[in-house]
Motif scaffolding. Sequence first.
Motif, PDB file in Angstrom:
ATOM      1  N   ALA A 247     -12.346  -5.476  -0.374  1.00  0.00           N
ATOM      2  CA  ALA A 247     -11.218  -4.547  -0.252  1.00  0.00           C
ATOM      3  C   ALA A 247      -9.941  -5.301   0.123  1.00  0.00           C
ATOM      4  O   ALA A 247      -8.863  -5.023  -0.406  1.00  0.00           O
ATOM      5  CB  ALA A 247     -11.539  -3.490   0.798  1.00  0.00           C
ATOM      6  N   GLY A 248     -10.087  -6.289   1.021  1.00  0.00           N
ATOM      7  CA  GLY A 248      -8.938  -7.083   1.425  1.00  0.00           C
ATOM      8  C   GLY A 248      -8.327  -7.834   0.254  1.00  0.00           C
ATOM      9  O   GLY A 248      -7.111  -7.873   0.077  1.00  0.00           O
ATOM     10  N   GLU A 249      -9.198  -8.429  -0.584  1.00  0.00           N
ATOM     11  CA  GLU A 249      -8.718  -9.163  -1.760  1.00  0.00           C
ATOM     12  C   GLU A 249      -8.065  -8.217  -2.767  1.00  0.00           C
ATOM     13  O   GLU A 249      -7.030  -8.537  -3.361  1.00  0.00           O
ATOM     14  CB  GLU A 249      -9.878  -9.897  -2.440  1.00  0.00           C
ATOM     15  N   ALA A 250      -8.675  -7.046  -2.970  1.00  0.00           N
ATOM     16  CA  ALA A 250      -8.141  -6.087  -3.944  1.00  0.00           C
ATOM     17  C   ALA A 250      -6.707  -5.700  -3.589  1.00  0.00           C
ATOM     18  O   ALA A 250      -5.835  -5.617  -4.457  1.00  0.00           O
ATOM     19  CB  ALA A 250      -9.025  -4.842  -4.012  1.00  0.00           C
ATOM     20  N   ALA A 251      -6.476  -5.473  -2.284  1.00  0.00           N
ATOM     21  CA  ALA A 251      -5.118  -5.119  -1.861  1.00  0.00           C
ATOM     22  C   ALA A 251      -4.201  -6.338  -1.918  1.00  0.00           C
ATOM     23  O   ALA A 251      -3.077  -6.266  -2.405  1.00  0.00           O
ATOM     24  CB  ALA A 251      -5.148  -4.538  -0.444  1.00  0.00           C
ATOM     25  N   GLY A 252      -4.725  -7.477  -1.449  1.00  0.00           N
ATOM     26  CA  GLY A 252      -3.922  -8.700  -1.413  1.00  0.00           C
ATOM     27  C   GLY A 252      -3.458  -9.148  -2.785  1.00  0.00           C
ATOM     28  O   GLY A 252      -2.335  -9.600  -2.959  1.00  0.00           O
ATOM     29  N   ARG A 253      -4.332  -9.006  -3.789  1.00  0.00           N
ATOM     30  CA  ARG A 253      -3.984  -9.439  -5.145  1.00  0.00           C
ATOM     31  C   ARG A 253      -3.297  -8.344  -5.958  1.00  0.00           C
ATOM     32  O   ARG A 253      -3.029  -8.517  -7.145  1.00  0.00           O
ATOM     33  CB  ARG A 253      -5.245  -9.916  -5.873  1.00  0.00           C
ATOM     34  N   GLY A 254      -3.077  -7.195  -5.325  1.00  0.00           N
ATOM     35  CA  GLY A 254      -2.351  -6.122  -6.003  1.00  0.00           C
ATOM     36  C   GLY A 254      -3.143  -5.404  -7.088  1.00  0.00           C
ATOM     37  O   GLY A 254      -2.574  -4.776  -7.969  1.00  0.00           O
ATOM     38  N   LEU A 255      -4.484  -5.484  -7.023  1.00  0.00           N
ATOM     39  CA  LEU A 255      -5.291  -4.779  -8.017  1.00  0.00           C
ATOM     40  C   LEU A 255      -5.383  -3.286  -7.690  1.00  0.00           C
ATOM     41  O   LEU A 255      -5.662  -2.465  -8.552  1.00  0.00           O
ATOM     42  CB  LEU A 255      -6.692  -5.373  -8.106  1.00  0.00           C
ATOM     43  N   VAL A 256      -5.169  -2.960  -6.438  1.00  0.00           N
ATOM     44  CA  VAL A 256      -4.979  -1.559  -6.043  1.00  0.00           C
ATOM     45  C   VAL A 256      -3.594  -1.492  -5.410  1.00  0.00           C
ATOM     46  O   VAL A 256      -3.059  -2.511  -4.965  1.00  0.00           O
ATOM     47  CB  VAL A 256      -6.065  -1.060  -5.058  1.00  0.00           C
ATOM     48  N   CYS A 257      -3.019  -0.278  -5.369  1.00  0.00           N
ATOM     49  CA  CYS A 257      -1.591  -0.174  -5.043  1.00  0.00           C
ATOM     50  C   CYS A 257      -1.253  -0.645  -3.625  1.00  0.00           C
ATOM     51  O   CYS A 257      -0.176  -1.195  -3.403  1.00  0.00           O
ATOM     52  CB  CYS A 257      -1.112   1.251  -5.278  1.00  0.00           C
ATOM     53  N   ASN A 258      -2.161  -0.456  -2.669  1.00  0.00           N
ATOM     54  CA  ASN A 258      -1.859  -0.911  -1.311  1.00  0.00           C
ATOM     55  C   ASN A 258      -3.130  -0.915  -0.450  1.00  0.00           C
ATOM     56  O   ASN A 258      -4.225  -0.576  -0.916  1.00  0.00           O
ATOM     57  CB  ASN A 258      -0.762  -0.041  -0.669  1.00  0.00           C
ATOM     58  N   GLU A 259      -2.968  -1.295   0.809  1.00  0.00           N
ATOM     59  CA  GLU A 259      -4.127  -1.390   1.697  1.00  0.00           C
ATOM     60  C   GLU A 259      -4.717  -0.020   2.022  1.00  0.00           C
ATOM     61  O   GLU A 259      -5.909   0.105   2.269  1.00  0.00           O
ATOM     62  CB  GLU A 259      -3.730  -2.130   2.984  1.00  0.00           C
ATOM     63  N   MET A 260      -3.865   0.996   2.028  1.00  0.00           N
ATOM     64  CA  MET A 260      -4.386   2.341   2.270  1.00  0.00           C
ATOM     65  C   MET A 260      -5.355   2.739   1.156  1.00  0.00           C
ATOM     66  O   MET A 260      -6.390   3.355   1.405  1.00  0.00           O
ATOM     67  CB  MET A 260      -3.225   3.352   2.369  1.00  0.00           C
ATOM     68  N   MET A 261      -5.032   2.380  -0.081  1.00  0.00           N
ATOM     69  CA  MET A 261      -5.932   2.669  -1.201  1.00  0.00           C
ATOM     70  C   MET A 261      -7.232   1.889  -1.035  1.00  0.00           C
ATOM     71  O   MET A 261      -8.318   2.448  -1.169  1.00  0.00           O
ATOM     72  CB  MET A 261      -5.253   2.316  -2.527  1.00  0.00           C
TER      73      MET A 261
END
Length: 507
Positions: A247-261
């Motif tokens: 989840a941290g990588e997904a948010a960090g790399r912008g694959l999901v819109c933000n950390e809340m997502m």
Amino acid sequence: MQAELAEMLRRRGFLWPSFEIYGGVGGFYDLGPMGSLLRDNLITKWKKWYIQQEGYLQLETPTILPFELLRASGHVEHFTDLMGECRSCGGAFKMSELMKERGVEIEGLPLEEARKLVSEKGVRCPDCGGELNLSDFNIMFSTSIGPGSSKRAGFLRPETAQQIFIAFRRLFRHARGKLPFGVVTVGKGYRNEISPRQGVIRLREFTMAEAEVFFDPQSPRPPDFQKIEGERLRLFRANGETVELTAGEAAGRGLVCNEMMAYQLSLAKRFLLSLGTKEECMRFREQKPAERAHYSSETWDLEILTQQFGWVEVAGIAYRTDYDLSRHSLFSGVDLSVTVNGRRFFPHVLEPSFGIDRILYCVIEQAYTCEGKRRFLKLRADLAPFQLGVFPLMPKEELSQKAHQIYQTLKRHFSVIYDESGSIGRRYLRADEIGVPYCVTIDYQTLQDGSVTVRDRDTTRQVRVKRELVPVLSGLLSGELKFEEAGSPFSSKEEEEEGEKSEHEDS
Ligand SMILES: [Zn+2]
């Protein structure tokens, strides 16, 4: 197997077709005595997840909404499906489904574009071959509020989210004026589906559990993000790429819109795991821009792989941005923006939305287990309609009396079903089919020393328990006590054989 499962669910009181004696109506289902208990347990668990653990607030609101509200929310204009109505036989069809069968995706396209594609493909009525009239059909159920000329137009709610938005000022105050905070509603939603053909998967009246999480778009990191940072997510992106990462990588790399997502995806995944869903049968699929609802700028569907329907969307996690709060501010004339640290803005919204009926179906399908001639529902103890069964070995006065006494005691601590009709084997079989994890049987030994036998649903093994029953059963149900440690091994071969023998007589 599916026909067999459907038959068992009818016979055991899980799912019944609605309005049955009047021929039934598509898109509706009754939850029978067992199905409704299972549904209640599922909702209780969801509430524990989001209200108790996440600290979200709960709001309960009417299911009939006035026209003005749904015009502001965009549903009057946009909540439509492209419908083809046959000029010859009058049949109505959801065009996106007919086109999907021909390999063409038209969901979300403007009417003119869709019309062009439909005529290019030469799509005609699948029933009679007649020509189809195309139109945008609003799938909200319309009604009116009040009588006579003063009546107002209204709709049955298509989602539960809207009243959370319009109650925002009160909710924000209740949350002490701090962001982020979440609000949940669990209840009925209504969609007048054009041609529902997928049983419990596409319903016209359904139960949904939604949360709206309000946050400052400049700081979308939830305070306890580290709790889920390492959670692995399987993402099927809209561009066709598949990635698996934390989840941290997904948010960090912008694959999901933000950390809340990223946070909400992880939370949803963990919830499904807690219901017994296998990780390999779960994925997140990003909706393509044309698929997305009018209010969303990014949506991930949580899908579960089912035997009957393939991949089924059981939850959608949508980034609604400030769409709803700003629209309701504009249309109502009431400013729903907030001031935090001297900055004035509309909070943004992330919305995890769960289809309870679909999850219920998936939970049942996953729990359905065939072992030789045995059929049973391997439900988690906190979801099963009943946690325990209490049976006298035979319907003899002295055994029944003792069994009733034990039943009365256990009822104060657990949900218990009492059964004394038919052979003991047949009663075990019934209990297995409704997913009762443990059965307590009272026999002649009980009358002498107070001990009972306890039977494990998943293995059919039995132990004789001499200790105080309530703590033993609590331990078994919570998983803290191993079955073998609950008592001494007990064998009753003839009972199981009897059960198999009577399987076909039972109804
Ligand atoms: Zn036709």
